[in-house]
Design an enzyme around this catalytic site. Structure first.
Site, PDB file in Angstrom:
ATOM      1  N   SER A  96      14.497   1.128   4.892  1.00  0.00           N
ATOM      2  CA  SER A  96      13.897  -0.120   4.432  1.00  0.00           C
ATOM      3  C   SER A  96      14.948  -0.904   3.665  1.00  0.00           C
ATOM      4  O   SER A  96      15.894  -0.322   3.122  1.00  0.00           O
ATOM      5  CB  SER A  96      12.699   0.173   3.511  1.00  0.00           C
ATOM      6  OG  SER A  96      12.219  -1.015   2.893  1.00  0.00           O
ATOM      7  N   TYR A 125       9.110   4.443  -3.970  1.00  0.00           N
ATOM      8  CA  TYR A 125       9.445   4.012  -2.608  1.00  0.00           C
ATOM      9  C   TYR A 125      10.936   3.677  -2.515  1.00  0.00           C
ATOM     10  O   TYR A 125      11.604   4.047  -1.552  1.00  0.00           O
ATOM     11  CB  TYR A 125       8.593   2.807  -2.238  1.00  0.00           C
ATOM     12  CG  TYR A 125       8.720   2.378  -0.790  1.00  0.00           C
ATOM     13  CD1 TYR A 125       8.182   3.145   0.234  1.00  0.00           C
ATOM     14  CD2 TYR A 125       9.355   1.178  -0.459  1.00  0.00           C
ATOM     15  CE1 TYR A 125       8.285   2.746   1.562  1.00  0.00           C
ATOM     16  CE2 TYR A 125       9.463   0.773   0.867  1.00  0.00           C
ATOM     17  CZ  TYR A 125       8.927   1.557   1.873  1.00  0.00           C
ATOM     18  OH  TYR A 125       9.042   1.155   3.179  1.00  0.00           O
TER      19      TYR A 125
END
Length: 244
Positions: A136, A149
């Site tokens: 990501s 995350y």
């Protein structure tokens, strides 16, 4: 005809990748902890003997071991592994429960270790293969209220580099795709206008746009790409932060 394992294949980016690879005549083995019979019936009808599914929690050793045996039985060897399964959580680090920390690290990072443990030895014996990890932009830069995350995807980014170094000698290339905001069920729909507004393209990404990059990294079209963490953000990551 090439063969690929896609984890987290039942929705979002994983399902878009499944459909795209099938259209391009790959054999697909889908793995996901959820099973949608409607989607599977459609795919089985359109692509008989070219798509397979196994329910699997890729954060659990026993599940991935069982997945490996199913893949060997149904399609024998792989050409590519797409480690796409993942989850997300929000909130300050000090308010994050240990359960949420462990759950996210297991799904986003440990899952790559487990698929590697069982499937890479076959790629080594074969003498070639590709691995595509879903990282990501959050693994390259930080976000507000997403520290766990960020930590997990940061681990995926550097794990991709390390795997690329170690397995290049076996002609196995390892890369990752690093999306920005993508229109999947992981994204709160109320936040879509906010993400679109700050993006240079003034929109968020569709899953098929990430799937196309996955295909590039999985296929011979990227034959000299190795250890690349490729941002697919619409230009979000190139801005210095200064106002117009």
């Amino acid at each position: 005809m090439k063969k690929v394992l896609i984890t987290g294949a039942m929705s979002g980016i994983g399902l878009a990748a499944t459909r795209l690879f099938l259209e391009r005549e790959w054999i697909i083995f889908m793995a996901d902890k959820k099973k949608d019979n409607k989607i599977l019936d459609e795919l089985f009808s359109l692509y008989p003997q070219k798509v397979f599914f196994q329910k699997c929690n890729v954060s659990k050793n026993g599940d991935v071991k069982h997945l490996y045996s199913k893949v060997r039985r149904k399609i024998n060897e792989l050409d590519c592994i797409i480690n796409n399964a993942g989850v997300i959580t929000h909130g300050f680090l000090h308010e994050t429960s240990e359960k949420d920390w462990d759950r996210l690290m297991a799904n986003d990072v440990k899952s790559i270790y487990l698929t590697s443990k069982y499937f890479i030895p076959d790629l080594i014996k074969k003498g070639c293969g590709t691995i595509v990890n879903t990282a990501s932009i959050s693994g390259i830069s930080a976000d507000y209220n997403m520290p766990v995350y960020n930590a997990a995807k940061g681990a995926v980014v550097n794990l991709t580099r390390a795997m690329a170094l170690d397995y290049a000698q076996f002609n196995i290339r390892v890369n990752s795709v690093c999306p920005g905001a993508v229109n999947t069920n992981m994204l709160n729909p109320y936040n879509i206008p906010k993400y679109a507004e700050v993006n240079p393209l003034k929109r968020i990404c569709n899953p098929i746009e990430i799937a196309k990059v996955m295909y590039f990294l999985a296929s011979d079209e990227s034959s000299y790409c190795n250890g690349v963490n490729l941002p697919v953000t619409g230009g979000l990551d190139v801005h210095s932060g200064q106002p117009k």
